[in-house]
Design a protein around this motif. Structure first.
Motif, PDB file in Angstrom:
ATOM      1  N   VAL A 256      -6.935   2.430  -3.984  1.00 34.41           N
ATOM      2  CA  VAL A 256      -6.253   2.856  -5.209  1.00 34.41           C
ATOM      3  C   VAL A 256      -4.766   3.018  -4.905  1.00 34.41           C
ATOM      4  CG1 VAL A 256      -6.062   4.659  -6.963  1.00 34.41           C
ATOM      5  CG2 VAL A 256      -8.300   4.036  -6.051  1.00 34.41           C
ATOM      6  N   THR A 257      -3.919   2.451  -5.751  1.00 28.34           N
ATOM      7  CA  THR A 257      -2.470   2.578  -5.584  1.00 28.34           C
ATOM      8  C   THR A 257      -1.941   3.595  -6.582  1.00 28.34           C
ATOM      9  OG1 THR A 257      -2.281   0.289  -4.840  1.00 28.34           O
ATOM     10  CG2 THR A 257      -0.270   1.349  -5.627  1.00 28.34           C
ATOM     11  N   LEU A 258      -1.235   4.602  -6.055  1.00 28.76           N
ATOM     12  CA  LEU A 258      -0.680   5.671  -6.883  1.00 28.76           C
ATOM     13  C   LEU A 258       0.809   5.791  -6.615  1.00 28.76           C
ATOM     14  CD1 LEU A 258      -3.375   8.448  -6.266  1.00 28.76           C
ATOM     15  CD2 LEU A 258      -3.198   6.982  -8.279  1.00 28.76           C
ATOM     16  N   SER A 259       1.566   6.114  -7.658  1.00 23.25           N
ATOM     17  CA  SER A 259       2.978   6.419  -7.473  1.00 23.25           C
ATOM     18  C   SER A 259       3.114   7.840  -6.943  1.00 23.25           C
ATOM     19  CB  SER A 259       3.728   6.295  -8.799  1.00 23.25           C
ATOM     20  OG  SER A 259       3.286   7.297  -9.713  1.00 23.25           O
ATOM     21  N   ARG A 260       4.299   8.187  -6.482  1.00 19.20           N
ATOM     22  CA  ARG A 260       4.532   9.557  -6.002  1.00 19.20           C
ATOM     23  C   ARG A 260       4.258  10.560  -7.113  1.00 19.20           C
ATOM     24  NH1 ARG A 260       9.532  10.899  -5.052  1.00 19.20           N
ATOM     25  NH2 ARG A 260       9.150  12.456  -3.427  1.00 19.20           N
ATOM     26  N   GLU A 261       4.711  10.220  -8.318  1.00 16.60           N
ATOM     27  CA  GLU A 261       4.547  11.124  -9.448  1.00 16.60           C
ATOM     28  C   GLU A 261       3.068  11.320  -9.787  1.00 16.60           C
ATOM     29  OE1 GLU A 261       8.516   9.585  -9.199  1.00 16.60           O
ATOM     30  OE2 GLU A 261       6.581   8.562  -9.312  1.00 16.60           O
ATOM     31  N   GLU A 262       2.301  10.246  -9.750  1.00 13.99           N
ATOM     32  CA  GLU A 262       0.873  10.342 -10.050  1.00 13.99           C
ATOM     33  C   GLU A 262       0.139  11.184  -9.005  1.00 13.99           C
ATOM     34  OE1 GLU A 262      -0.009   6.121 -12.365  1.00 13.99           O
ATOM     35  OE2 GLU A 262       0.078   6.150 -10.168  1.00 13.99           O
ATOM     36  N   LEU A 263       0.452  10.947  -7.708  1.00 10.58           N
ATOM     37  CA  LEU A 263      -0.199  11.720  -6.657  1.00 10.58           C
ATOM     38  C   LEU A 263       0.193  13.190  -6.748  1.00 10.58           C
ATOM     39  CD1 LEU A 263      -1.999  11.784  -4.171  1.00 10.58           C
ATOM     40  CD2 LEU A 263      -0.021  11.158  -2.778  1.00 10.58           C
TER      41      LEU A 263
ATOM     42  N   ILE B 116      -1.159  11.674   3.842  1.00 11.05           N
ATOM     43  CA  ILE B 116      -0.592  10.697   2.905  1.00 11.05           C
ATOM     44  C   ILE B 116       0.502  11.346   2.075  1.00 11.05           C
ATOM     45  CG2 ILE B 116      -1.136   9.328   0.855  1.00 11.05           C
ATOM     46  CD1 ILE B 116      -3.881   8.782   2.073  1.00 11.05           C
ATOM     47  N   CYS B 117       0.278  12.583   1.614  1.00 15.46           N
ATOM     48  CA  CYS B 117       1.296  13.292   0.839  1.00 15.46           C
ATOM     49  C   CYS B 117       2.575  13.482   1.650  1.00 15.46           C
ATOM     50  CB  CYS B 117       0.753  14.645   0.384  1.00 15.46           C
ATOM     51  SG  CYS B 117      -0.534  14.547  -0.885  1.00 15.46           S
ATOM     52  N   ARG B 118       2.427  13.882   2.900  1.00 13.21           N
ATOM     53  CA  ARG B 118       3.620  14.091   3.730  1.00 13.21           C
ATOM     54  C   ARG B 118       4.347  12.780   3.976  1.00 13.21           C
ATOM     55  NH1 ARG B 118       0.013  17.747   6.409  1.00 13.21           N
ATOM     56  NH2 ARG B 118      -0.401  16.233   8.071  1.00 13.21           N
ATOM     57  N   ARG B 119       3.592  11.688   4.063  1.00 13.04           N
ATOM     58  CA  ARG B 119       4.201  10.396   4.346  1.00 13.04           C
ATOM     59  C   ARG B 119       5.164   9.977   3.244  1.00 13.04           C
ATOM     60  NH1 ARG B 119      -0.121   6.143   4.527  1.00 13.04           N
ATOM     61  NH2 ARG B 119      -1.013   7.653   5.994  1.00 13.04           N
ATOM     62  N   ILE B 120       4.850  10.290   1.984  1.00 14.05           N
ATOM     63  CA  ILE B 120       5.735   9.875   0.886  1.00 14.05           C
ATOM     64  C   ILE B 120       6.424  11.088   0.249  1.00 14.05           C
ATOM     65  CG2 ILE B 120       4.437   7.771   0.417  1.00 14.05           C
ATOM     66  CD1 ILE B 120       3.178   9.180  -1.992  1.00 14.05           C
ATOM     67  N   ASP B 121       6.467  12.193   1.004  1.00 12.42           N
ATOM     68  CA  ASP B 121       7.245  13.378   0.602  1.00 12.42           C
ATOM     69  C   ASP B 121       6.766  13.959  -0.719  1.00 12.42           C
ATOM     70  OD1 ASP B 121       9.090  15.315   1.067  1.00 12.42           O
ATOM     71  OD2 ASP B 121      10.823  14.167   0.371  1.00 12.42           O
ATOM     72  N   VAL B 122       5.451  14.132  -0.828  1.00 12.50           N
ATOM     73  CA  VAL B 122       4.864  14.767  -2.011  1.00 12.50           C
ATOM     74  C   VAL B 122       4.371  16.150  -1.601  1.00 12.50           C
ATOM     75  CG1 VAL B 122       2.939  14.722  -3.634  1.00 12.50           C
ATOM     76  CG2 VAL B 122       4.220  12.633  -3.158  1.00 12.50           C
ATOM     77  N   PRO B 123       4.945  17.220  -2.156  1.00 18.91           N
ATOM     78  CA  PRO B 123       4.458  18.563  -1.796  1.00 18.91           C
ATOM     79  C   PRO B 123       3.071  18.809  -2.375  1.00 18.91           C
ATOM     80  CG  PRO B 123       6.102  18.704  -3.547  1.00 18.91           C
ATOM     81  CD  PRO B 123       6.061  17.263  -3.120  1.00 18.91           C
ATOM     82  N   TYR B 124       2.299  19.623  -1.688  1.00 11.41           N
ATOM     83  CA  TYR B 124       0.953  19.938  -2.158  1.00 11.41           C
ATOM     84  C   TYR B 124       0.721  21.440  -1.985  1.00 11.41           C
ATOM     85  CZ  TYR B 124       0.108  19.354   2.869  1.00 11.41           C
ATOM     86  OH  TYR B 124       0.184  19.433   4.232  1.00 11.41           O
ATOM     87  N   PRO B 125      -0.254  22.004  -2.689  1.00  8.32           N
ATOM     88  CA  PRO B 125      -0.456  23.467  -2.666  1.00  8.32           C
ATOM     89  C   PRO B 125      -0.725  23.987  -1.258  1.00  8.32           C
ATOM     90  CG  PRO B 125      -1.677  22.483  -4.476  1.00  8.32           C
ATOM     91  CD  PRO B 125      -1.176  21.340  -3.632  1.00  8.32           C
TER      92      PRO B 125
ATOM     93  N   HIS C 279      15.913   7.995   0.991  1.00 12.46           N
ATOM     94  CA  HIS C 279      15.968   6.667   1.603  1.00 12.46           C
ATOM     95  C   HIS C 279      14.872   6.544   2.657  1.00 12.46           C
ATOM     96  CE1 HIS C 279      17.577   2.962   3.203  1.00 12.46           C
ATOM     97  NE2 HIS C 279      17.567   3.492   4.425  1.00 12.46           N
ATOM     98  N   GLY C 280      14.162   5.441   2.600  1.00 12.26           N
ATOM     99  CA  GLY C 280      13.097   5.186   3.565  1.00 12.26           C
ATOM    100  C   GLY C 280      11.736   5.643   3.095  1.00 12.26           C
ATOM    101  N   ILE C 281      11.666   6.377   1.972  1.00 14.23           N
ATOM    102  CA  ILE C 281      10.379   6.841   1.439  1.00 14.23           C
ATOM    103  C   ILE C 281       9.885   5.833   0.408  1.00 14.23           C
ATOM    104  CG2 ILE C 281       9.194   8.653   0.150  1.00 14.23           C
ATOM    105  CD1 ILE C 281       9.928   9.484   2.947  1.00 14.23           C
ATOM    106  N   ARG C 282       8.644   5.442   0.512  1.00  5.97           N
ATOM    107  CA  ARG C 282       8.088   4.472  -0.436  1.00  5.97           C
ATOM    108  C   ARG C 282       7.754   5.151  -1.752  1.00  5.97           C
ATOM    109  NH1 ARG C 282       3.321   1.409   2.560  1.00  5.97           N
ATOM    110  NH2 ARG C 282       3.354   0.293   0.562  1.00  5.97           N
TER     111      ARG C 282
END
Length: 391
Positions: free
Chosen positions: A10-17, A43-52, A76-79
């Motif tokens: 499944v492919t998700l954008s940063r916003e969706e994740l 995976i969250c840390r890889r694309i800089d998505v904070p999680y609870p 820069h450098g984050i997918r």
């Protein structure tokens, strides 16, 4: 999400994740995608998505105030998106062979009453050696170390370790094992020259320590106001190497309701049940080693035979060359004798006639055929692989 959908990438954008992890607990969400909670967090840390953070959902369920971290702007450098590929389901462990299952059941009956004494008395020689070594080092420090340093006495956890290993060693030596210290200094048990190393140490856990204001100034990642640190737990964990069998446990841990001491009967039973496995492993290794030596010897003998045949052919060709040389020399000598029929000159201390007789005598001695075919092949048979040393 169906099981079939969970198995598909499944492919998700940063916003969706980001929206998903703040509406569904991580472990539940990760399970939907065929991952572990830690796997989804990576995976969250890889694309800089904070999680609870830990405890977020419990506080929210209790009606307490919680704060949702904002999604930072993409750096820069984050997918901008990520593809989540579920892990393949783990293959089930191989079914325990019936003979091993029976051996384990028999061993459990033998070890059912085992206990680790609360006090160490009459220690096993290995354990006694550890205790004596520490005592000697403390006595030497008191006598010679002027800095005042004194090696510490054993901690309560180390004394637990001594009592546990002492009970394990004493028990298993009654069943054919020999306790020892391996070449890496680890306690070990040996049977039929098969060594099983034991690691028995304190378990550590990784904790997050909030950064001080001074630490924050030196931090390379201001968005992470904590540092990770390994802290002792006061719990023992034991593992063995190599694994005795795919169906037998390799490690044991202190548990709140079952300290390692209470697991001694099961641990000892695993070793007792594995003894025939180790014996069979040794038999196979010895058989493999015997076959290897036989194969090495066979190849060695083949090489020796090849060298012997090569040398004998070389000797035969040398004799053939000698015979050819003799034949050529005799033709030459016959021509000389014909030319010298009327000559009576003396050359050196011999006449021409005597020189011709001398040459015929030497050719006869040099000719390999003069002694007959038997003598030729006797000379060939006497040649071995060492006759010609050069390659």
């Amino acid at each position: 999400m169906t099981d079939a959908e969970a198995r598909k990438p499944v492919t998700l954008s940063r916003e969706e994740l980001y929206a998903l992890v703040w509406t569904t607990p991580m472990t539940h969400l990760a399970a939907q995608y065929g991952l572990s909670g830690n796997g989804l967090a990576k995976i969250c840390r890889r694309i800089d998505v904070p999680y609870p953070p830990r405890g977020y959902w419990a506080r929210k369920a209790a009606g307490k105030k919680v704060v949702q971290t904002k999604l930072p702007a993409i750096r820069h450098g984050i997918r901008p998106q990520v593809t989540i590929a579920p892990r393949l389901p783990a293959s089930p462990p191989p079914q325990m062979p019936s003979e091993l299952e029976q051996a384990l059941a028999d061993a459990r009956r033998l070890t059912a009453g085992l206990k680790v004494p609360g006090r160490l008395s009459n220690p096993h020689r290995i354990v006694a050696g550890w205790i004596d070594e520490r005592q000697r080092s403390r006595e030497q420090a008191q006598r010679w170390d002027r800095s005042g340093y004194l090696p510490p006495d054993f901690t309560a956890l180390e004394r637990r370790r001594h009592r546990f290993l002492n009970a394990l060693f004493v028990t298993l030596e009654k069943h054919g094992y020999t306790a020892k210290v391996d070449d890496r200094g680890r306690p070990a048990l040996e049977i039929v020259r098969e060594v099983v190393a034991i690691t028995l140490k304190e378990k550590f856990r990784q904790v997050r320590i909030p950064l001080t204001e001074e630490d924050k100034k030196r931090s390379v990642n201001p968005k992470r106001p904590w540092r990770q640190e390994m802290q002792p737990t006061g719990l023992l964990q034991m593992s063995i190497e190599p694994r005795l069998h795919p169906n037998l446990r390799q490690s044991w841990f202190d548990a709140p309701d079952q300290p390692l001491e209470q697991q001694l009967p099961e641990i000892a039973a695993v070793f007792i049940a594995a003894a025939p496995i180790l014996q069979e492993l040794r038999r196979r290794r010895e058989e493999s080693e015997r076959q290897r030596r036989e194969e090495d010897m066979r190849r060695y003998e083949e090489r020796q035979q090849q060298m012997r045949e090569r040398n004998r052919l070389r000797g035969f060709m040398e004799l053939a060359s000698r015979w050819k040389e003799v034949e050529t020399a005799r033709l030459f000598l016959d021509a000389l004798a014909e030319r010298a029929a009327d000559e009576t000159a003396t050359v050196g201390d011999l006449t021409i006639e005597k020189w011709i007789a001398w040459a015929r005598e030497r050719l006869t001695a040099y000719d390999p055929l003069e002694a007959g075919a038997t003598a030729v092949f006797q000379a060939i048979a006497a040649i071995d692989q060492w006759t010609y040393r050069e390659s």
